[in-house]
Design a protein around this motif. Structure first.
Motif, PDB file in Angstrom:
ATOM      1  N   THR A  63      -2.897   4.088   7.331  1.00 39.30           N
ATOM      2  CA  THR A  63      -4.112   4.861   6.859  1.00 39.30           C
ATOM      3  C   THR A  63      -5.163   4.780   8.086  1.00 39.30           C
ATOM      4  O   THR A  63      -5.132   3.796   8.893  1.00 39.30           O
ATOM      5  N   LYS A 118      -7.249   5.754   0.107  1.00 32.76           N
ATOM      6  CA  LYS A 118      -6.578   4.765   0.984  1.00 32.76           C
ATOM      7  C   LYS A 118      -5.264   3.929   0.318  1.00 32.76           C
ATOM      8  O   LYS A 118      -4.608   3.583   0.948  1.00 32.76           O
ATOM      9  N   ALA A 119      -5.951   3.217  -0.744  1.00 30.01           N
ATOM     10  CA  ALA A 119      -5.021   2.188  -1.340  1.00 30.01           C
ATOM     11  C   ALA A 119      -3.884   3.192  -2.003  1.00 30.01           C
ATOM     12  O   ALA A 119      -2.609   2.632  -1.976  1.00 30.01           O
ATOM     13  N   GLU A 178      -1.343   3.642   0.991  1.00 21.36           N
ATOM     14  CA  GLU A 178      -0.659   2.420   1.455  1.00 21.36           C
ATOM     15  C   GLU A 178       0.289   2.067   0.412  1.00 21.36           C
ATOM     16  O   GLU A 178       1.238   1.418   0.777  1.00 21.36           O
ATOM     17  N   SER A 179       0.108   2.609  -0.901  1.00 18.23           N
ATOM     18  CA  SER A 179       1.090   2.089  -1.946  1.00 18.23           C
ATOM     19  C   SER A 179       2.290   2.764  -1.630  1.00 18.23           C
ATOM     20  O   SER A 179       3.418   2.366  -2.108  1.00 18.23           O
ATOM     21  N   GLN A 189      -8.320   6.193  -5.245  1.00 13.75           N
ATOM     22  CA  GLN A 189      -8.673   5.461  -4.076  1.00 13.75           C
ATOM     23  C   GLN A 189      -7.723   5.855  -3.055  1.00 13.75           C
ATOM     24  O   GLN A 189      -6.546   5.223  -2.997  1.00 13.75           O
TER      25      GLN A 189
END
Length: 549
Positions: free
Chosen positions: A514, A504-505, A508-509, A502
């Protein structure tokens, strides 16, 4: 304070104006870091040696100065070999400095830490030269060789290995030779012979490659003097503004432009280009377009007119094609000399093209596939969001293949694509190097979902450096280009639809911002927003998005 081999390297680098190096600290590079910490050179930490060397490549392209990476022996060298190979293919001045096992242990195969029995041989085929400094004094000798190659020859990368014992031993400081040879100019007799061919031609065309990066002004004067259309390779994209009436852009791989060069021109002037297979590459998807297929050999032009070849590398001037005139010279110096020679008789030339070049541009723009139309729509939004001098680093991904032809470029050295060696994972780390080398200048990475995963860890470096870097992710859930070729050859799709995270995740991690645009206007808005952020932004564009259908 002791002056060691490591200190000599740092002193020499500072003497040549190096202000940034990329790499990863390791137990075999500690002797670099002690003097580096006391110097004016900043160190940018990558997450993988491949990323460090790609960053050096991107920095060199953005600044015009050598990009330097410091990495460990053994696995550091083999990890960096791919970006070194890319720099070799694209003539980028990358200086890779690595440690190597001590002199007394070389060649014995004793299983020393990070040992390669012949480390120099690993990079020899992908460098201008690969050398080992066997004494402290040789560090400066090899460095001046590298700087001379970068400035006065085709700027292939250089790899210098320094043994661990040389790095740690006391050495006598060597001279820093700041005065370097200039690029070679053309032989006047060759210019005279070329001018004679030009005066006799009625339909000349100029084919400009990456060797023309710094030749934009004289090349434009030459084109205007001859009223000759200019076609560029991808590496030469923008050397003459693509908005110029005589520019046909980087469309050599499109059928209509190839016909102009191969069959309609009575003189082709090739400057600073190998005319290699990737320069003529046609994607599987674009082959379906009505005018995209080549007339003859897909890997080589069939030039029917007279042929002038200009290159800084003597071998290139006579390879693959038989020139009527061969000129060994820096591209800018040769173009300027031709303009001066043609002006001797009042600038009279017999060029009489009756072809509508604007019609050719429109034809190339129209003869594209449905997928390419999607790409062009997104690329137009990207272009609208960027200033003319923005740096764009593109990966080996289908939207970038389309961009090589259709993304408008008016400033040379702003579209960067690994066209020769063709490495996946290039764009992200290279754009980091470019952004660090040109602070305050807009910089964008265009990546595919497959290529991003090659170097995704370097997002951490971009976040760490607080770079306002838009990372445009074209997500087609697979290796789209390879899947297209498999289908074209009736091969069942094999390993071209891998499981993706994923994104986006994942972004962001790392601490990224995003965005998932819902329209082309939002693509433009999100890029503008990303350029003023305090960290990178991953902008995810799904190929099957409703607004692209």
């Amino acid at each position: 304070m002791r002056h060691t081999g490591g200190g000599e390297l740092v002193t020499q680098l500072m003497g040549y104006g190096v202000d940034t190096v990329f790499g990863m600290p390791g137990v075999h590079t500690l002797a670099f870091f002690e003097p580096l910490a006391r110097s004016t050179i900043r160190h940018i930490g990558a997450r993988h040696e491949q990323g460090a060397a790609f960053m050096a490549d991107g920095y060199a392209r953005a600044t015009g100065k050598p990009g330097v990476c410091l990495i460990i022996s053994g696995p550091g060298v083999t990890n960096a070999a791919t970006p070194i190979g890319q720099a070799y293919s694209d003539s980028i001045p990358v200086f890779a400095v690595t440690s190597v096992i001590a002199r007394a242990d070389m060649g014995l195969g004793r299983g020393m830490l990070h040992e390669i029995t012949d480390q120099q041989a690993v990079t020899a085929p992908i460098t201008g030269f690969s050398a080992t400094a066997l004494t402290g004094r040789q560090i400066g000798e090899h460095l001046v060789r590298a700087m001379t190659l970068f400035q006065a020859e085709r700027p292939r990368p250089v790899h210098l290995s320094i043994p661990l014992d040389v790095l740690d031993e006391d050495v006598e400081p060597g001279p820093v030779r700041r005065r370097l040879p200039r690029p070679p100019g053309p032989n006047p007799a060759d210019i005279s012979a070329a001018a004679e061919l030009i005066r006799a031609a009625t339909r000349p065309v100029i084919l400009a490659g990456g060797g023309c990066r710094n030749a934009g002004a004289p090349l434009r004067l030459l084109a205007e003097a001859l009223q000759a259309p200019v076609v560029t390779t991808v590496a030469g994209k923008g050397v003459v503004p693509e908005s110029h009436p005589l520019s046909l852009g980087s469309t050599l791989q499109r059928g209509r432009t190839r016909r102009l060069v191969e069959a309609e021109a009575d003189l082709v002037i090739a400057i600073g280009t190998e005319i290699s297979e990737p320069d003529l590459y046609v994607t599987a998807d674009s082959e379906a377009a009505s005018d995209a297929k080549p007339l003859t050999d897909a890997t080589r032009l069939a030039i029917s007119g007279k042929f002038i070849r200009i290159d800084i590398n003597p071998a290139t001037t006579v390879r693959d094609y038989v020139p009527d005139v061969a000129i060994v010279s820096d591209a800018a110096l040769a173009a300027a000399a031709l303009v001066e020679e043609l002006n001797r008789d009042g600038g009279k030339v017999s060029s009489s093209w009756d072809t509508d070049f604007d019609a050719i541009r429109q034809r190339v723009r129209q003869d594209i596939s449905a997928l390419e139309r999607q790409h062009v729509a997104v690329l137009d939004a990207v272009r609208a969001a960027l200033p003319a001098d923005a740096l764009v680093y593109a990966d080996m991904t289908q939207i970038a293949y389309t961009g090589c032809v259709y993304f408008p470029v008016d400033v040379p050295g702003t579209w960067h694509f690994p066209v020769g060696y063709g490495t996946l994972g290039y764009a992200l780390p290279a754009s980091i190097g470019g952004a660090l080398g040109s602070p305050g200048r807009a910089c964008v990475a265009i990546v595919g979902d497959g290529g991003l995963l090659f170097t995704v860890q370097e997002i951490a470096a971009a976040v760490e450096q607080k770079l306002p870097l838009p990372i445009l992710l074209w997500d087609n859930d697979g290796l789209g280009e390879i899947a297209d070729f498999m289908r074209a050859r009736d091969i069942p799709e094999v390993s071209v639809r891998p499981l993706n995270p994923q994104f986006k995740a994942l972004a962001e991690s790392f601490g990224c911002l995003t965005a998932v645009p819902k329209s082309l206007k939002e693509v433009e808005i999100e890029i503008r927003r990303a350029l003023s952020a305090d960290r990178p932004t991953v902008i995810i564009i799904k190929q099957d998005s409703e607004y692209l259908r």
